[in-house]
Design an enzyme around this catalytic site. Sequence first.
Site, short mmCIF file in Angstrom:
data_model
loop_
_atom_site.label_atom_id
_atom_site.label_comp_id
_atom_site.label_asym_id
_atom_site.label_seq_id
_atom_site.Cartn_x
_atom_site.Cartn_y
_atom_site.Cartn_z
N GLU A 168 -16.68 5.41 6.17
CA GLU A 168 -15.81 4.83 7.19
C GLU A 168 -15.66 5.81 8.33
O GLU A 168 -16.31 6.86 8.35
CB GLU A 168 -14.44 4.50 6.59
CG GLU A 168 -13.75 5.72 5.98
CD GLU A 168 -12.39 5.45 5.34
OE1 GLU A 168 -11.76 4.42 5.65
OE2 GLU A 168 -11.95 6.30 4.54
N LYS B 292 -2.84 6.72 0.94
CA LYS B 292 -2.61 7.06 2.35
C LYS B 292 -1.55 8.15 2.40
O LYS B 292 -0.36 7.90 2.59
CB LYS B 292 -2.18 5.81 3.12
CG LYS B 292 -2.53 5.87 4.58
CD LYS B 292 -2.56 4.50 5.18
CE LYS B 292 -2.49 4.51 6.68
NZ LYS B 292 -3.53 5.26 7.36
N ARG C 260 0.84 -1.21 0.00
CA ARG C 260 0.00 0.00 0.00
C ARG C 260 0.87 1.25 0.00
O ARG C 260 0.57 2.23 -0.70
CB ARG C 260 -0.94 -0.02 1.21
CG ARG C 260 -1.98 1.07 1.18
CD ARG C 260 -3.10 0.84 2.15
NE ARG C 260 -2.65 0.97 3.54
CZ ARG C 260 -3.40 0.68 4.59
NH1 ARG C 260 -4.63 0.22 4.42
NH2 ARG C 260 -2.93 0.82 5.81
N1 PXG Z 1 -9.60 4.23 7.06
C1 PXG Z 1 -8.72 5.24 7.24
C2 PXG Z 1 -9.08 6.58 6.74
C3 PXG Z 1 -7.50 4.99 7.87
O1 PXG Z 1 -6.63 5.99 8.02
C4 PXG Z 1 -8.16 2.68 8.16
C5 PXG Z 1 -9.34 2.99 7.50
C6 PXG Z 1 -7.89 1.27 8.57
O2 PXG Z 1 -6.91 0.67 7.73
P1 PXG Z 1 -5.98 -0.51 8.23
O3 PXG Z 1 -5.14 -0.83 7.06
O4 PXG Z 1 -5.18 0.04 9.39
O5 PXG Z 1 -6.86 -1.61 8.65
C7 PXG Z 1 -7.22 3.70 8.38
C8 PXG Z 1 -5.98 3.39 9.17
C9 PXG Z 1 -4.76 5.60 14.24
C10 PXG Z 1 -4.57 5.86 12.79
O6 PXG Z 1 -3.98 6.16 15.04
C11 PXG Z 1 -5.01 4.96 11.81
C12 PXG Z 1 -4.79 5.25 10.47
C13 PXG Z 1 -4.19 6.42 10.16
C14 PXG Z 1 -3.79 7.28 11.13
C15 PXG Z 1 -3.95 7.02 12.45
O7 PXG Z 1 -5.67 4.85 14.58
N2 PXG Z 1 -5.11 4.47 9.37
#
Ligand code: PXG
Length: 300
Positions: A186, A153, A54
């Site tokens: 989401e 991301k 990713r």
């Molecule tokens: N949606 C968004 C917008 C995200 O930033 C997820 C879904 C979940 O993706 P994963 O691959 O982790 O299952 C994310 C995850 C935090 C944090 O501190 C999490 C994310 C980004 C910044 C901070 O929880 N990304």
Amino acid sequence: MAGGEWVYLNGDIIPAQEARISIYDHGFLYGDGVFEGIRSYNGRVFKLDEHLDRLYKSAKAIKLDIGMTREEMARAVTATVAANRLDDAYIRLVVSRGPGDLGLDPLKCPKPTVLIIAAALQLYPEEVYEKGMRLASVPVRRPAPDALNPNMKTLNYLTSILAKVEANQRGLPEVVLLNSQGYVTEGTGDNLFIVVDGGLVTAPPWVGILTGITRKTVMELAREQNIPVREDVFTLFDLYNADECFLTGTAAEVVPAVEVDGRPIGSGRPGPITQRLREAFHAYARRTGTPVYSSETRSS
Ligand code: PXG
């Protein structure tokens, strides 16, 4: 979340106190860069290949040459966790465009900045998992994929920050974002699932979401347990009337949501399918992953 004592910066593992990034770094000036949030469990990095995949896709989309192979990046990640002697870590991997001049032009930035922080984990309190979260929908909209595609991301996380401001205002840990058509997308940093008639429904990528790695894993675990899984659009009406609801993300894993906009979801308590998937994910995450410690580093 406090960071570890040692960080990886541009090829070296150095004390965090000594890490310096230029004020001309376009990551800072413009949010020009990409990142990943990764976890290690029991000395193994969970889904490292998927996270690197990713990261490199996000970088390619913004035409950012990371300047390291995936293998080099994988070694940098495990070395950073090992340097901090962590078994369970939250890993933040950031690649910015690097220092340039005061204009926007990324061509003026010859060398990207690569930073890896491995911190001790800080999770939601256990009570949140046992009792479930309260959520609210907010006016902030997830941009459509033809705007700033949420699947990249990037260091521009202002949509999620604006939604987090709304969450803070409401005293809630997380909120639900819709897209401009009113479809549920989401949370600020988590994907959202509802349970309807014994099956999972989650937003399809084209609605405007980050297709999370936890989301994909949970979909696979559900299918293994013969729980039907569907990617389909749904509205707040469907969310309010769902039998169960939960969020998935690297930091949070699987979190039950029991109320949205003052409407209890299903029984108003974490549902059985949510609990089953939470346990399945918990077990799966702790038995897979890329080892952090080779036998030499472990014994030293
Ligand atoms: N949606 C968004 C917008 C995200 O930033 C997820 C879904 C979940 O993706 P994963 O691959 O982790 O299952 C994310 C995850 C935090 C944090 O501190 C999490 C994310 C980004 C910044 C901070 O929880 N990304």
